[in-house]
Design a protein around this motif. Structure first.
Motif, PDB file in Angstrom:
ATOM      1  N   ASP A 151      -8.422   5.366  -6.366  1.00 61.38           N
ATOM      2  CA  ASP A 151      -7.256   4.509  -6.169  1.00 61.38           C
ATOM      3  C   ASP A 151      -6.475   4.388  -7.470  1.00 61.38           C
ATOM      4  O   ASP A 151      -7.026   4.510  -8.565  1.00 61.38           O
ATOM      5  CB  ASP A 151      -7.701   3.125  -5.696  1.00 61.38           C
ATOM      6  CG  ASP A 151      -6.560   2.327  -5.092  1.00 61.38           C
ATOM      7  OD1 ASP A 151      -5.698   2.931  -4.426  1.00 61.38           O
ATOM      8  OD2 ASP A 151      -6.531   1.099  -5.289  1.00 61.38           O
ATOM      9  N   ARG A 205       0.870  -1.180   0.000  1.00 59.84           N
ATOM     10  CA  ARG A 205       0.000   0.000   0.000  1.00 59.84           C
ATOM     11  C   ARG A 205       0.905   1.226   0.000  1.00 59.84           C
ATOM     12  O   ARG A 205       1.731   1.398   0.912  1.00 59.84           O
ATOM     13  CB  ARG A 205      -0.933  -0.012   1.202  1.00 59.84           C
ATOM     14  CG  ARG A 205      -1.793  -1.276   1.274  1.00 59.84           C
ATOM     15  CD  ARG A 205      -2.908  -1.146   2.305  1.00 59.84           C
ATOM     16  NE  ARG A 205      -2.390  -0.853   3.633  1.00 59.84           N
ATOM     17  CZ  ARG A 205      -1.943  -1.771   4.492  1.00 59.84           C
ATOM     18  NH1 ARG A 205      -1.914  -3.056   4.138  1.00 59.84           N
ATOM     19  NH2 ARG A 205      -1.495  -1.425   5.689  1.00 59.84           N
ATOM     20  N   GLY A 243      -3.908   2.027  -2.612  1.00 57.99           N
ATOM     21  CA  GLY A 243      -4.204   1.090  -1.532  1.00 57.99           C
ATOM     22  C   GLY A 243      -4.813   1.692  -0.293  1.00 57.99           C
ATOM     23  O   GLY A 243      -5.197   0.954   0.627  1.00 57.99           O
TER      24      GLY A 243
END
Length: 251
Positions: free
Chosen positions: A230, A182, A199
């Motif tokens: 995202d 992430r 993420g």
């Protein structure tokens, strides 16, 4: 994990941005509203800011929770700036780095923060070590994943990449090595902000009066807050915000 925020705009007391809003970064240290991983951001915090006429930012960082630091309260009450980056760090595994592991990281005019995690660190990113000069590895501020991501991005900045490109390429290289990573990165030089949504949550607030905030989550309920999709790269100034999709790394 973690929450961070960058601000460009008219000079204000740091606390007006970091503490005063009803869901401020300060409050997010114990009560984030949109944090997907972790619940308490108590393993360090930091704020970096720019003074008029000096391109190199100052920083105040500590290894404990922000709510227990009286000096932070005084500092953010009286220090004024038109550009800052601040972060609170998620509760994590014990380590010896302490304050050095707290964002923002800094070099020259740059301030940097990472909201996310790299599973399997450090072995999962071993393939990227040859991309860095030995001096860059030996001068890392800490031994955590965020410090390594900063070393990768900083190396790109030093070799001529624009800020947004440096973050985008860093994210794609790391995601290729560890697809589960992430990688919400945040970078400023006091004049621009670059960030990635990869993420975890990322939002921005653009004020027509000449101010921009980029943050892990909104610090109030102003309807002008806009969520960044995202897998997106953000590049912002005091007056403009540009969003560019990021492609998944090739298999």
């Amino acid at each position: 994990m973690c929450r961070h925020l960058a601000y460009l705009g008219p000079p204000v007391a740091l606390g007006e941005v970091l503490n005063a809003p009803p869901h401020s970064l300060f409050r997010q240290s114990w009560a984030p509203r949109r944090q997907r991983h972790g619940t308490v951001n108590a393993d360090g915090f930091g704020v970096g800011w720019y003074a008029d006429g000096d391109p190199v930012p100052a920083r105040y960082r500590r290894s404990g929770p922000v709510w227990g630091d009286a000096s932070y309260a005084d500092l953010t009450r009286v220090v004024r700036s038109g550009a800052l980056l601040a972060a609170v760090r998620d509760a994590t595994l014990a380590g010896a780095d302490g304050e050095a592991a707290a964002a923002p990281y800094a070099a020259g005019p740059w301030l940097f923060s990472h909201n996310g995690a790299v599973p399997g660190w450090p072995g999962s990113l071993a393939s990227l070590v040859p991309a860095l000069p030995a001096a860059d590895l030996l001068s890392m501020e800490a031994r955590c994943d965020a410090a390594f991501l900063w070393a990768l991005a900083l190396h790109r900045l030093r070799t001529g990449d624009e800020p947004a490109q440096a973050l985008a390429d860093t994210v794609l290289d790391v995601a290729a090595a560890q697809p589960a990573a992430r990688l919400n990165l945040l970078l400023t030089n006091g004049e621009t902000i670059a960030a990635t949504a990869w993420g975890d949550t990322l939002w921005y607030l653009a004020d027509p009066g000449g101010g921009t905030v980029v943050a892990s989550e909104p610090y109030d309920d102003d309807p002008r807050w806009t969520e960044v999709p995202d897998r997106t790269l953000l590049a912002a100034s005091r007056t403009d915000v540009l969003l560019t999709p990021l492609k998944e790394p090739a298999e």
